[in-house]
Design a protein around this motif. Structure first.
Motif, short mmCIF file in Angstrom:
data_model
loop_
_atom_site.label_atom_id
_atom_site.label_comp_id
_atom_site.label_asym_id
_atom_site.label_seq_id
_atom_site.Cartn_x
_atom_site.Cartn_y
_atom_site.Cartn_z
N UNK A 49 0.82 -1.21 0.00
CA UNK A 49 0.00 0.00 0.00
C UNK A 49 0.86 1.27 0.00
N UNK A 50 2.05 1.21 0.55
CA UNK A 50 2.92 2.37 0.54
C UNK A 50 3.31 2.74 -0.90
N UNK A 51 3.72 1.75 -1.67
CA UNK A 51 4.08 1.97 -3.07
C UNK A 51 2.88 2.46 -3.86
N UNK A 52 1.73 1.86 -3.63
CA UNK A 52 0.51 2.28 -4.32
C UNK A 52 0.17 3.73 -3.97
N UNK A 53 0.30 4.09 -2.71
CA UNK A 53 0.02 5.46 -2.29
C UNK A 53 0.95 6.47 -2.93
N UNK A 54 2.23 6.13 -3.01
CA UNK A 54 3.20 7.03 -3.61
C UNK A 54 2.90 7.21 -5.10
N UNK A 55 2.61 6.12 -5.80
CA UNK A 55 2.34 6.21 -7.24
C UNK A 55 1.04 6.98 -7.48
N UNK A 56 0.01 6.71 -6.70
CA UNK A 56 -1.26 7.43 -6.86
C UNK A 56 -1.06 8.93 -6.55
N UNK A 57 -0.34 9.24 -5.48
CA UNK A 57 -0.07 10.63 -5.13
C UNK A 57 0.68 11.36 -6.24
N UNK A 58 1.71 10.73 -6.78
CA UNK A 58 2.49 11.34 -7.86
C UNK A 58 1.63 11.55 -9.09
N UNK A 59 0.77 10.57 -9.40
CA UNK A 59 -0.10 10.71 -10.56
C UNK A 59 -1.10 11.84 -10.38
N UNK A 60 -1.66 11.96 -9.18
CA UNK A 60 -2.62 13.04 -8.92
C UNK A 60 -1.93 14.40 -9.04
N UNK A 61 -0.72 14.53 -8.50
CA UNK A 61 0.01 15.79 -8.59
C UNK A 61 0.30 16.12 -10.05
N UNK A 62 0.73 15.16 -10.85
CA UNK A 62 1.00 15.41 -12.26
C UNK A 62 -0.26 15.80 -13.02
N UNK A 63 -1.39 15.18 -12.69
CA UNK A 63 -2.66 15.54 -13.34
C UNK A 63 -3.05 16.97 -12.97
N UNK A 64 -2.90 17.35 -11.70
CA UNK A 64 -3.24 18.71 -11.28
C UNK A 64 -2.33 19.75 -11.94
N UNK A 65 -1.05 19.45 -12.01
CA UNK A 65 -0.12 20.36 -12.68
C UNK A 65 -0.47 20.47 -14.16
N UNK A 66 -0.82 19.36 -14.78
CA UNK A 66 -1.22 19.37 -16.19
C UNK A 66 -2.45 20.23 -16.40
N UNK A 67 -3.42 20.12 -15.50
CA UNK A 67 -4.62 20.94 -15.61
C UNK A 67 -4.29 22.43 -15.44
N UNK A 68 -3.38 22.74 -14.53
CA UNK A 68 -2.97 24.14 -14.34
C UNK A 68 -2.33 24.68 -15.61
N UNK A 69 -1.44 23.92 -16.22
CA UNK A 69 -0.79 24.37 -17.45
C UNK A 69 -1.80 24.49 -18.59
#
Length: 186
Positions: A49-69
């Motif tokens: 679950x730690x690895x899953x959380x890190x990957x999901x968190x990174x993906x969410x951050x990248x999606x939010x940054x993409x939306x901002x751009x």
């Protein structure tokens, strides 16, 4: 402040895309064994679950940054042409900064002894500040020449645009060397 945040987000986004690209190229270029890649994917689907959380968190951050751009790229604003806005009895007037720069250059170039000019405009609360960079001929008194430039630029810009000029600064960058060569006779 928004520009600084956007630059920071662009840095993080670029770093993330770079790392992801290196990982994909490593797998496709067979720098990472198939077993290692499958083990990592298996860990991702497993109970880690730690690895899953890190990957999901990174993906969410990248999606939010993409939306901002995407928002910054599609938003329509006044950023295309910086201007000075004025309101009159008949409506609004917008004068581009480039127009004011050209007016300042035109007025300054009328002075004798000025050879090369550049202008920069800054908007202040008391009006506009004009900064001129000049190369002069070196045959005219620099204090007199710069005072004449300041006066003519201030009057010309205020007369044409109706915008108060709070100050005109002149930076004399250099003088033109005369091209007269003495011939030597031996």
């Amino acid at each position: 402040m928004a520009k600084i945040m956007d630059r920071f987000l662009l840095f993080i986004y670029s770093l993330s895309v770079f790392a992801l690209s290196v990982a994909v190229l490593s797998v496709v270029g067979r720098l990472v064994s198939r077993r290692s890649a499958l083990n990592w994917v298996g860990e991702l689907y497993g109970n880690n679950t730690l690895l899953q959380g890190v990957v999901i968190g990174a993906a969410v951050v990248l999606v939010l940054i993409s939306l901002r751009f995407l928002y910054v790229a599609l938003r329509r604003g006044n950023a295309s042409a910086p201007s000075i806005d004025q309101r009159t009895d008949y409506g609004d007037i917008r004068i581009s900064i480039e127009t004011v720069e050209n007016l300042a250059l035109k007025a300054a170039s009328r002075q004798r002894g000025v050879k090369d000019l550049r202008a920069r405009i800054r908007i202040a609360e008391s009006g506009i500040d004009i900064v001129l960079r000049a190369v002069v001929d070196g045959e005219t008194s620099i204090p007199d020449l710069t005072e004449d430039i300041q006066k003519s630029v201030k009057e010309h810009v205020e007369e044409i645009t109706g915008i108060p000029v709070s100050g005109v600064s002149v930076f004399v960058a250099n003088i033109i060397q005369s091209q007269s060569f003495k011939s030597r006779v031996e």
